[in-house]
Design a protein around this motif. Structure first.
Motif, PDB file in Angstrom:
ATOM      1  N   MET A 434      19.137  82.073 -21.880  1.00 10.34           N
ATOM      2  CA  MET A 434      20.093  81.320 -22.684  1.00 10.34           C
ATOM      3  C   MET A 434      20.535  80.124 -21.844  1.00 10.34           C
ATOM      4  O   MET A 434      20.774  80.253 -20.649  1.00 10.34           O
ATOM      5  N   VAL A 435      20.583  78.959 -22.469  1.00  8.79           N
ATOM      6  CA  VAL A 435      20.985  77.748 -21.728  1.00  8.79           C
ATOM      7  C   VAL A 435      21.945  76.933 -22.595  1.00  8.79           C
ATOM      8  O   VAL A 435      21.618  75.853 -23.071  1.00  8.79           O
ATOM      9  N   PRO A 436      23.162  77.446 -22.811  1.00  9.05           N
ATOM     10  CA  PRO A 436      24.109  76.751 -23.694  1.00  9.05           C
ATOM     11  C   PRO A 436      24.546  75.393 -23.158  1.00  9.05           C
ATOM     12  O   PRO A 436      25.049  74.559 -23.926  1.00  9.05           O
ATOM     13  N   PHE A 437      24.362  75.166 -21.852  1.00  7.43           N
ATOM     14  CA  PHE A 437      24.803  73.901 -21.258  1.00  7.43           C
ATOM     15  C   PHE A 437      23.630  73.060 -20.760  1.00  7.43           C
ATOM     16  O   PHE A 437      23.828  72.079 -20.052  1.00  7.43           O
ATOM     17  N   GLY A 438      22.411  73.433 -21.141  1.00  3.64           N
ATOM     18  CA  GLY A 438      21.244  72.768 -20.595  1.00  3.64           C
ATOM     19  C   GLY A 438      20.867  73.396 -19.266  1.00  3.64           C
ATOM     20  O   GLY A 438      21.407  74.431 -18.849  1.00  3.64           O
ATOM     21  N   ALA A 439      19.935  72.757 -18.572  1.00  2.00           N
ATOM     22  CA  ALA A 439      19.468  73.286 -17.289  1.00  2.00           C
ATOM     23  C   ALA A 439      18.893  72.150 -16.469  1.00  2.00           C
ATOM     24  O   ALA A 439      18.567  71.077 -16.987  1.00  2.00           O
ATOM     25  N   GLY A 440      18.757  72.407 -15.167  1.00  2.00           N
ATOM     26  CA  GLY A 440      18.122  71.432 -14.299  1.00  2.00           C
ATOM     27  C   GLY A 440      18.981  70.213 -14.025  1.00  2.00           C
ATOM     28  O   GLY A 440      20.216  70.269 -14.049  1.00  2.00           O
ATOM     29  N   ARG A 441      18.324  69.083 -13.798  1.00  2.00           N
ATOM     30  CA  ARG A 441      19.029  67.860 -13.410  1.00  2.00           C
ATOM     31  C   ARG A 441      20.063  67.425 -14.443  1.00  2.00           C
ATOM     32  O   ARG A 441      21.121  66.906 -14.087  1.00  2.00           O
ATOM     33  N   ARG A 442      19.767  67.605 -15.730  1.00  2.00           N
ATOM     34  CA  ARG A 442      20.654  67.089 -16.777  1.00  2.00           C
ATOM     35  C   ARG A 442      21.547  68.172 -17.371  1.00  2.00           C
ATOM     36  O   ARG A 442      22.087  67.996 -18.467  1.00  2.00           O
ATOM     37  N   ILE A 443      21.755  69.269 -16.656  1.00  2.00           N
ATOM     38  CA  ILE A 443      22.699  70.281 -17.140  1.00  2.00           C
ATOM     39  C   ILE A 443      24.080  69.632 -17.290  1.00  2.00           C
ATOM     40  O   ILE A 443      24.434  68.700 -16.553  1.00  2.00           O
ATOM     41  N   CYS A 444      24.856  70.095 -18.261  1.00  2.00           N
ATOM     42  CA  CYS A 444      26.208  69.567 -18.449  1.00  2.00           C
ATOM     43  C   CYS A 444      26.984  69.717 -17.145  1.00  2.00           C
ATOM     44  O   CYS A 444      27.172  70.840 -16.664  1.00  2.00           O
ATOM     45  N   PRO A 445      27.449  68.636 -16.528  1.00  2.00           N
ATOM     46  CA  PRO A 445      28.130  68.753 -15.239  1.00  2.00           C
ATOM     47  C   PRO A 445      29.463  69.487 -15.321  1.00  2.00           C
ATOM     48  O   PRO A 445      29.958  69.984 -14.308  1.00  2.00           O
ATOM     49  N   ALA A 446      30.036  69.572 -16.525  1.00  2.00           N
ATOM     50  CA  ALA A 446      31.354  70.201 -16.679  1.00  2.00           C
ATOM     51  C   ALA A 446      31.258  71.606 -17.268  1.00  2.00           C
ATOM     52  O   ALA A 446      32.236  72.108 -17.806  1.00  2.00           O
ATOM     53  N   TRP A 447      30.098  72.260 -17.126  1.00  2.00           N
ATOM     54  CA  TRP A 447      29.935  73.558 -17.790  1.00  2.00           C
ATOM     55  C   TRP A 447      30.938  74.586 -17.265  1.00  2.00           C
ATOM     56  O   TRP A 447      31.483  75.387 -18.046  1.00  2.00           O
ATOM     57  N   SER A 448      31.222  74.580 -15.965  1.00  2.00           N
ATOM     58  CA  SER A 448      32.160  75.567 -15.414  1.00  2.00           C
ATOM     59  C   SER A 448      33.576  75.308 -15.899  1.00  2.00           C
ATOM     60  O   SER A 448      34.352  76.234 -16.150  1.00  2.00           O
ATOM     61  N   LEU A 449      33.944  74.021 -16.063  1.00  2.00           N
ATOM     62  CA  LEU A 449      35.260  73.684 -16.589  1.00  2.00           C
ATOM     63  C   LEU A 449      35.365  74.113 -18.052  1.00  2.00           C
ATOM     64  O   LEU A 449      36.399  74.636 -18.488  1.00  2.00           O
TER      65      LEU A 449
END
Length: 502
Positions: A434-449
């Motif tokens: 599951m990748v709700p925030f994307g993955a790799g270089r372009r993953i959502c930078p604010a996923w933890s927030l």
């Protein structure tokens, strides 16, 4: 129709014919072929076929996956789209070969109006501009130190949220979940950007404008046939008018903040402060327009995804009281019945984490990631991927794949405690389930927030109230597709106070 429009149409047809012949020669002469896909019509490819089906695009994609396999091509007008659906290929492209697929394809003319020439973290091509913007964003908003420094913002917004839903329930007999969650998360993000508590009326005004921006920048016919753009001058005029409204709304906040900082009255540094002196390579110092774009990006992306997730989670808690009571028990065991749930408390709540992850698995905010593009001609799954092609990752299929998940259509948080969800990495780094925030270089930078906002809001709401369906009007889980995948009929629920509400 005016003579000018007729001339444009004939010119378009002529150049489309040339383009189609050129594309056909490239395909015939290429040693490595594009992935297979449905045969298209001359000039427009599969575009008209898709429009005539009168079904949402994801249903068409599911059917094509069955026929052509985990990777296939669609020619949507002038846009070559490579659709990737399998866990293995998504992981290979985004993680194992991350830089190769880390760029973005060209933007439509309307999107360029709002991104100021792709000066945004989401839309910038892979390169120095993107690195500068992303690094600044992470430093100013996502580091543990910055998250802790900004806890006062969440405390203020959450307190107001709880009082507001209590008053709304008292006045109406029920509350509408989505509108309240959107307002609260939007207020947090506005304050994180500008360091200012603003009125509810103004927050709603900003939210409304940014929602209009997302709607007008959704895919339209000229996006697939850019050569037709001159015929859509009315839409371009509307886009420019909306952009002016967006600037009129947000530029005063930026200038007020700049004046505040220049006077030395700034006890805390906010995100917008860091943009005042930022000079990305090749662009010089950012102006008001670029800063509006970057702040709008933070507010829009964070509001919709987080609020949508909370609404879907509460839907399942309303429909399944046993899950709700199990979550409530964990919260009480952690903080008691009367103490306020704090940010550090939610980090200890295993079942809360399981409920949120199962919500993101069962209802991913988007069925596709934002479009990717290869930085140069490459290959994936044994097929050619040309530079600039739109590489679309259909990640919703991964969350439904029976080879990865048992009873995939069932909402069962326990799978993340002692089932097939244990150890799942939502960032996709160790593997894609599951990748709700994307993955790799372009993953959502604010996923933890985003996860912090979702967990804290859900824990506060379940700790304070018991959530029940409105008598005679059970919740409807039907989906519809806006910027995120939302409930077609917003969730309404009755709340009964049961502990601390402040």
């Amino acid at each position: 129709m005016e003579l000018t429009d007729l001339l444009i149409i004939f010119s378009v047809l002529f150049f489309l014919c040339l383009w189609w012949r050129h594309l056909s020669k490239i395909r015939r002469g290429s040693k490595n072929q594009l992935p297979p896909g449905p045969p298209g019509w001359p000039l427009v490819g599969n575009l008209i076929q898709v429009i005539l089906q009168r079904r949402h695009f994801i249903f068409i994609i599911r059917d094509l996956r069955k026929k052509y396999g985990p990777i296939f091509t669609m020619q949507m007008g002038q846009r070559t789209m490579v659709i990737v659906t399998s866990s293995q290929l998504i992981h290979e492209a985004l993680v194992q070969r991350g830089p190769a697929f880390a760029s973005r394809p060209p933007d439509s003319p309307i999107r360029l109006v709002f991104s100021v020439g792709k000066c945004a973290i989401n839309s910038a091509e892979y390169g120095s501009l993107w690195r500068t913007l992303r690094r600044n964003f992470v430093t100013e908003l996502i580091t543990p130190t910055r998250v802790k420094q900004c806890s006062w913002i969440r405390k203020w917004a959450m307190e107001y949220h709880m009082k507001r839903i209590k008053n709304e329930a008292s006045e109406n007999g029920f509350i509408e979940v989505m509108s309240n969650c959107r307002l609260t998360i939007c207020s947090i993000l506005i304050c994180l950007c500008f360091g200012a508590k603003i009125s509810e009326e103004r927050i709603k005004h900003i939210e409304s404008i940014l929602k209009d921006v997302m709607l007008i920048t959704s895919p339209q016919l000229p996006d697939f046939l850019p050569i037709l753009t001159p015929l859509f001058h009315r839409q371009m005029k509307e886009a420019k008018q909306l952009r002016k409204r967006q600037l009129d709304c947000l530029v005063p906040l930026i200038r007020n903040r700049k004046d505040f900082v220049q006077k030395g009255e700034n006890p805390n540094s906010e995100m917008v402060d860091s943009l005042f002196g930022l000079e990305p390579n090749g662009r010089g110092q950012l102006g008001d327009e670029e800063i509006v774009t970057l702040c709008s990006e933070v507010i829009s992306a964070g509001t919709d995804t987080s609020a949508t997730t909370v609404e879907w989670a509460l839907l399942h808690l309303v429909l399944n009281q046993e899950i709700q009571e199990k979550l409530y028990k964990e919260i009480v065991d952690c903080v008691g019945k009367d103490r306020l749930v704090e940010e550090e408390d939610v980090e200890k709540m295993v079942y809360l984490d399981a409920v949120v992850k199962e919500t993101l698995r069962r209802h991913p905010p988007g069925h596709f990631l934002l479009s990717h593009a290869a930085i140069k001609d490459t290959e994936l799954g044994g097929y050619a991927i040309p530079a600039g092609a739109y590489v679309e990752f259909y990640t919703a299929w991964v969350t439904e794949d029976p080879d990865l998940w048992s009873d995939a259509r069932e909402f069962r948080p326990e799978r993340f405690v002692d089932g097939d969800g244990v150890g799942v990495d939502v960032t996709g780094t160790r593997g894609v389930k599951m990748v709700p925030f994307g993955a790799g270089r372009r993953i959502c930078p604010a996923w933890s927030l985003g996860m912090l906002h979702i967990n804290l809001l859900l824990a506060r709401m379940v700790h304070a109230f018991k959530w029940l369906p409105v008598p005679g009007a059970p919740p409807d889980p039907t989906e519809t597709y806006a910027f995120t995948v939302v409930m077609k009929h917003p969730l309404k629920a009755i709340i009964l106070p049961r502990s601390y509400v402040g």
